[in-house]
Motif scaffolding. Structure first.
Motif, PDB file in Angstrom:
ATOM      1  N   LEU A 165       0.839  -1.188   0.000  1.00 60.69           N
ATOM      2  CA  LEU A 165       0.000   0.000   0.000  1.00 60.69           C
ATOM      3  C   LEU A 165       0.879   1.246   0.000  1.00 60.69           C
ATOM      4  O   LEU A 165       1.799   1.365   0.794  1.00 60.69           O
ATOM      5  N   GLY A 166       0.608   2.152  -0.919  1.00 59.01           N
ATOM      6  CA  GLY A 166       1.391   3.376  -1.009  1.00 59.01           C
ATOM      7  C   GLY A 166       2.627   3.267  -1.886  1.00 59.01           C
ATOM      8  O   GLY A 166       3.407   4.220  -1.974  1.00 59.01           O
ATOM      9  N   ASN A 167       2.814   2.120  -2.533  1.00 59.92           N
ATOM     10  CA  ASN A 167       3.991   1.944  -3.398  1.00 59.92           C
ATOM     11  C   ASN A 167       3.547   1.352  -4.743  1.00 59.92           C
ATOM     12  O   ASN A 167       3.813   0.187  -5.040  1.00 59.92           O
ATOM     13  N   PRO A 168       2.901   2.162  -5.585  1.00 58.94           N
ATOM     14  CA  PRO A 168       2.325   1.642  -6.836  1.00 58.94           C
ATOM     15  C   PRO A 168       3.300   1.674  -8.023  1.00 58.94           C
ATOM     16  O   PRO A 168       2.889   1.894  -9.161  1.00 58.94           O
ATOM     17  N   ALA A 173       4.826   1.970 -13.806  1.00 59.58           N
ATOM     18  CA  ALA A 173       5.654   1.442 -14.897  1.00 59.58           C
ATOM     19  C   ALA A 173       4.783   0.946 -16.053  1.00 59.58           C
ATOM     20  O   ALA A 173       5.097   1.160 -17.232  1.00 59.58           O
ATOM     21  N   LYS A 174       3.681   0.271 -15.718  1.00 54.79           N
ATOM     22  CA  LYS A 174       2.767  -0.200 -16.765  1.00 54.79           C
ATOM     23  C   LYS A 174       2.185   0.989 -17.538  1.00 54.79           C
ATOM     24  O   LYS A 174       2.021   0.928 -18.769  1.00 54.79           O
ATOM     25  N   ALA A 175       1.870   2.073 -16.831  1.00 54.34           N
ATOM     26  CA  ALA A 175       1.297   3.249 -17.487  1.00 54.34           C
ATOM     27  C   ALA A 175       2.332   3.929 -18.385  1.00 54.34           C
ATOM     28  O   ALA A 175       1.985   4.434 -19.465  1.00 54.34           O
ATOM     29  N   LYS A 176       3.581   3.953 -17.961  1.00 53.36           N
ATOM     30  CA  LYS A 176       4.637   4.510 -18.810  1.00 53.36           C
ATOM     31  C   LYS A 176       4.750   3.724 -20.107  1.00 53.36           C
ATOM     32  O   LYS A 176       4.903   4.301 -21.192  1.00 53.36           O
ATOM     33  N   THR A 177       4.668   2.403 -19.989  1.00 53.04           N
ATOM     34  CA  THR A 177       4.727   1.550 -21.176  1.00 53.04           C
ATOM     35  C   THR A 177       3.542   1.817 -22.092  1.00 53.04           C
ATOM     36  O   THR A 177       3.688   1.896 -23.320  1.00 53.04           O
ATOM     37  N   ARG A 252      -4.663   6.503  -1.448  1.00 58.68           N
ATOM     38  CA  ARG A 252      -3.962   7.791  -1.399  1.00 58.68           C
ATOM     39  C   ARG A 252      -4.953   8.858  -0.961  1.00 58.68           C
ATOM     40  O   ARG A 252      -5.633   9.473  -1.773  1.00 58.68           O
ATOM     41  N   PRO A 253      -5.057   9.085   0.344  1.00 55.22           N
ATOM     42  CA  PRO A 253      -6.075  10.003   0.871  1.00 55.22           C
ATOM     43  C   PRO A 253      -5.811  11.459   0.473  1.00 55.22           C
ATOM     44  O   PRO A 253      -4.682  11.873   0.230  1.00 55.22           O
TER      45      PRO A 253
END
Length: 422
Positions: A165-168, A173-177, A252-253
């Protein structure tokens, strides 16, 4: 993001979408496979089976989503004329949405306290396309106390297996790809609508998990699905959207939320019920300047997935659709409390963006402190126009004229006193 040589401007070759050579070769081979019956149509039950197998999960909870998914898939198979690459991308997206629903159900069963999370005050930008909504969204989202859906979250809103939690970082990395993939497939699209992995994104992509959003008709030729969607009750989809926002807040509050998508204009009545704490912002700009731009954006977007893009059909569909958005939003506003709405002129936003942000904060009852002002100012300086190239288009490509646009949208101009833009 690296896209090689800087793009000077977009083209208007909508009927001949750009294809990198490897993609063109893959499509050629894929068409042979389709003729041989090797590359099959998208199948709903196979999507669900694959999602369960890949996630290792079985429970979706309420499976009301099956009907919209089925209508969408049937429309894609019959009408969208996808390339083999387009078909592969759509299969992956639909399967990913189902996997996200499975993971969300598992998370909610494990952490039922998520349902009790307070989303705070919610600002919803529900303006028409190309009216400054992206600029305004990014200005508001810059505030450290304001929560927006980020692009990497839109692709994967639920934590991946074994993700702390808090370390996505894996999802980022998938979104960068994915960002690099889109830039490779359609470099011109970034000149029209930047899709950056670490920037705020439209929450219509969360509605995609319900298979009830305008995304398909903005990227594919799916008229049967689009017509069906207009006749449905969207309350279940918006209720699920609210649950997804709570899941994101749990990860992520933040004190408050800002949402944005033109899709909301069509269902303001549902939004007012499902989000009673929301303040709704409507942006306005001369339709003579927005119509061709949006038709060009849709035509370029469809070209990512299909070799058959009819720019004039795009214009016919979206001229009617935008008229519907205008009419429905006006009807809702005439029947409810005006204190729920604030209007922002595109021209005021361009000339003095910070004062418009301050207006919205005051309207929503949120303090516009020094940190919020500095964040908005910094973002305003970074949003350089045409940084990915200049977006050019011609009304004639869409069979449109200024007179036709004015005839269709004159009531909207009168209603909001929108000036003609030189």
């Amino acid at each position: 993001m690296t896209m090689g040589k800087k793009l000077l401007h977009t083209t208007n070759q909508y009927a001949k979408p750009y294809r990198p050579l490897p993609i063109a070769l893959f499509n050629r081979a894929g068409r042979v496979a389709e003729k041989l019956g090797v590359l099959a149509d998208i199948d709903v039950e196979q999507l669900i089976t694959n999602a369960r197998r890949k996630s290792g999960l079985n429970e979706f909870g309420d499976e009301w989503f099956r009907e919209p998914l089925t209508v969408l898939v049937e429309s894609i198979n019959r009408e969208a004329n996808l390339t083999p690459t387009g078909k592969l991308i759509q299969k992956t997206r639909l399967e990913g949405a189902l996997i996200a629903r499975l993971r969300a159900e598992q998370l909610l069963q494990k952490h039922p306290e998520i349902h009790d999370i307070d989303l705070g005050k919610i600002i919803i930008i529900a303006g028409l396309q190309r009216t400054g909504t992206t600029t305004l969204h990014r200005l508001l989202a810059a505030d450290p106390n304001m929560r927006a859906l980020m692009s990497w979250e839109a692709l994967n809103p639920i934590p991946l297996p074994k993700e702390p939690l808090g370390n996505p970082k894996r999802r980022i990395a998938k979104a960068k790809t994915a960002e690099k993939g889109l830039a490779y497939l359609a470099p011109e699209f970034f000149a029209i609508h930047p899709v950056e992995h670490d920037a705020p994104e439209e929450d219509v992509l969360l509605l995609d998990l319900c298979f009830m959003s305008q995304s398909p008709e903005a990227t594919l030729h799916v008229p049967t699905y689009a017509a069906w969607l207009e006749q449905q009750d969207h309350t279940p989809a918006y209720t699920y959207l609210r649950t997804l926002l709570k899941i994101l807040s749990w990860q992520r509050p933040a004190k408050n939320w800002v949402l944005k998508t033109p899709h909301h204009m069509e269902y303001l009545d549902v939004i007012l019920q499902v989000f009673p704490e929301a303040s709704i912002v409507q942006t306005h700009r001369d339709p003579q300047k927005t119509t061709g731009s949006f038709c060009s954006m849709v035509s370029h977007g469809r070209g990512v997935f299909s070799d058959e893009v009819d720019a004039r059909e795009v214009a016919r569909h979206w001229m009617r659709k935008v008229n519907r958005l205008m009419q429905r939003s006006i009807n809702v506003r005439e029947q409810c409390e005006q204190k729920r709405f604030i209007d922002v002129s595109y021209y005021d936003l361009v000339s003095d963006p910070i004062s418009q942000v301050a207006r919205i904060y005051e309207f929503a009852g949120i303090p516009f402190d020094q940190s919020a002002a500095e964040a908005a100012e910094s973002t305003s300086k970074r949003n350089v126009q045409n940084r990915y190239g200049k977006h050019i288009y011609d009304l004639e490509d869409f069979g449109l004229t200024q007179d036709a646009i004015e005839h269709q949208y004159a009531f909207y101009r009168r209603r909001y006193g929108i000036p003609y833009e030189n």
